[in-house]
Enzyme design. Structure first.
Site, PDB file in Angstrom:
ATOM      1  CB  THR A 193      -0.982  -0.008   1.196  1.00  0.00           C
ATOM      2  OG1 THR A 193      -0.253  -0.213   2.407  1.00  0.00           O
ATOM      3  CG2 THR A 193      -2.021  -1.092   1.040  1.00  0.00           C
ATOM      4  CE  LYS A 219       0.600  -3.368   3.423  1.00  0.00           C
ATOM      5  NZ  LYS A 219      -0.074  -2.353   4.319  1.00  0.00           N
ATOM      6  CB  THR A 237      -2.864  -3.175   7.640  1.00  0.00           C
ATOM      7  OG1 THR A 237      -3.969  -2.364   7.928  1.00  0.00           O
ATOM      8  CG2 THR A 237      -3.181  -4.640   7.785  1.00  0.00           C
ATOM      9  CD  GLU A 337       2.452   5.276   6.461  1.00  0.00           C
ATOM     10  OE1 GLU A 337       1.638   4.639   5.763  1.00  0.00           O
ATOM     11  OE2 GLU A 337       2.114   5.960   7.442  1.00  0.00           O
ATOM     12  CG  ASN A 471      -0.216   8.443   7.982  1.00  0.00           C
ATOM     13  OD1 ASN A 471      -0.906   7.450   7.811  1.00  0.00           O
ATOM     14  ND2 ASN A 471       1.087   8.382   8.171  1.00  0.00           N
ATOM     15  CB  SER A 476      -5.949  12.711  -1.562  1.00  0.00           C
ATOM     16  OG  SER A 476      -4.639  12.748  -1.054  1.00  0.00           O
TER      17      SER A 476
END
Length: 476
Positions: A193, A219, A237, A337, A471, A476
């Site tokens: 993702t 992942k 996740t 991230e 985040n 979007s």
């Protein structure tokens, strides 16, 4: 009439703004390409076939977002899972739990989608997850249809799956199943993702007299603070699958996976958020029994290892699984991230493993600690603060606690930099040396509780400006 009361004039004043230190530089996120590995066919486990495709779940045209893995052996694989403890369990988690229970700890394989979590989607979400499982099973050769296909999903919570698009792609997936290294790498991409690189690992090891192989895919980059356990009742996740051609009984596989996950995936955190979809599935099909002379065909002749009947082999397998799971788990943190740092929190000399683990997690989840690591600021008070508020069964004794920064292998002076000793701060901390240590991508913080012999490690990353950017615009 009462006398009139004069109304005082109201004087307004501008409230002075509070000065706040602003960042003068924004660090770029380090490249993660060196974490992408490819493997030769000889390293990949025997008796599995995989495939992946684009099913229009992700917005990007052509992005792989649907994949399957199938054990091609005559007998279904032993199957185990560690699943989220979040009370809002996603539909695929519920379906996988029920399939493992009804199948007696055996499964044919799994289907995974990315881009939509199928979580908090009500009755329709459960129906969709079951349809994904049943459709894969119905498309397999007749000899492989006797037992179910597990399900995993990851992506945005609260949105329905484009189930028609997914179902229409499954026959194509089954027709394209193969065991090539490229197909394994593509399968790892179908899990992604916000990940910046596909996470695939494989290796071989000796189990008794036989060479067995193991491959793993996972992942995760955000919403990472797993707390996973076996399916309840007993049988991201973060998503992950581990497939091996070793022969392990279902109870032994579940026991080994519980041990491995609690010392790997349950010891990582990116942002402290436990997902509704966290799932680690492990399959063991026994295909390493005997290699024939032609190609990679196998004869399944391995006796299944059990915990009581084969204690030495079980311990070897459990430790190999733990080590392998640890490597996979660390890849998730390295891809956190916006992360610029990979941080190991080691808590030692604790009265119990649970205490060491809890203290390490408190530090790793502290936003103040994580931002200090991003700023390369040796603010060790934030470490002590997190240690102090950790809920533990055994009380922490402040004047027993010591804290150090451990230099990475790239730092010329390997001596630990002591910050606190037995609850007393070091008088003259070398700030220049601290800056050198904290400038590295890999960091380690060591906390000595001085009250036992148990130890735990937790892996985390820093918080950067980029984490907020990612985040703040996730949908979007």
């Amino acid at each position: 009439m009462p006398p009139s009361i004069p109304v005082p004039s109201i004087v307004t004043r501008a409230i002075p703004s509070l000065a706040r230190a602003a960042s003068t530089t924004t660090k770029s996120t380090p490249s993660k390409e060196h974490h992408v590995h490819s493997y030769s066919p000889e390293v990949l486990p025997l008796g599995y076939a995989v495939a992946s495709t684009h099913a229009s779940i992700k917005k990007k045209t052509g992005a792989l977002d649907l994949g399957i893995l199938v054990s091609t052996t005559d007998k279904p694989a032993s199957a185990a899972a560690c699943l989220t403890r979040n009370v809002f369990k996603a539909a695929p988690v519920t379906v996988t739990t029920q399939l493992l229970q009804s199948g007696g700890g055996r499964a044919r394989g799994f289907i995974v989608n990315s881009g939509c979590a199928n979580a908090v989607t009500g009755k329709k979400g459960l129906e969709d997850a079951w349809e994904m499982s049943n459709t894969v099973t119905s498309q397999l050769p007749p000899g492989q249809r006797g037992i179910g296909t597990l399900v995993m999903s990851t992506g945005v919570i609260g949105q329905p799956l484009p189930i028609s698009s997914i179902i229409s792609k499954i026959p194509e997936l089954v027709r394209s199943l193969d065991d090539s290294p490229k197909s394994w790498l593509d399968l790892s991409k179908s899990f992604m993702t916000t990940d910046t690189f596909p996470k695939l690992r494989a290796k071989s090891f000796r189990l008794g007299e036989r060479l067995v192989r193991i491959a793993g895919i996972d992942k995760g980059a955000g919403m990472i603070a797993p707390s996973m356990g076996p399916p309840q009742p007993p049988h991201a996740t973060l998503l992950g699958v581990i497939a091996t051609d070793a022969a392990i009984s279902p109870p032994a596989l579940q026991s080994a996976l519980n041990y491995a996950v609690d010392r790997s995936f349950n010891n990582i955190t990116v942002d402290g958020d436990m997902s509704t979809n966290d799932s680690i599935i492990c399959l063991a099909n026994g295909a390493a029994g005997k290699l024939e002379t032609q190609g990679r065909e196998t004869a399944e002749s391995m006796e299944e290892i059990t915990e009581d009947g084969h204690p030495e082999e079980y311990k070897v397998f459990r430790e190999e699984l733990r080590s392998f799971a640890e490597e996979l788990a660390q890849l998730v943190v390295r891809d956190g991230e916006g992360a610029t740092k990979f941080v190991t929190i080691r808590v030692k000399n604790a009265p119990s493993y649970e205490t060491a683990q809890a203290v390490a997690k408190s530090i790793a989840n502290s936003s103040l600690f994580k931002t200090a690591m991003y700023g390369e600021d040796a603010n060790w008070g934030r470490i002590l603060c997190a240690v102090g508020y950790t809920p533990t069964a055994q009380a922490i004794i402040p004047n027993h606690v010591s804290v150090s920064f451990i230099p990475s292998a790239n730092v010329s002076d390997p001596t630990p930099l002591r910050l606190l000793t037995n609850g007393e701060p070091e008088a003259n901390i070398d700030e220049d040396r601290a800056s050198v240590i904290l400038a590295e991508e890999d960091l380690e913080v060591e906390v000595d509780l001085g009250d036992g012999h148990e130890e735990a490690k937790v892996w985390t990353c820093d918080f950067s400006h980029e984490y907020v950017t990612i985040n703040g615009s996730y949908r979007s």
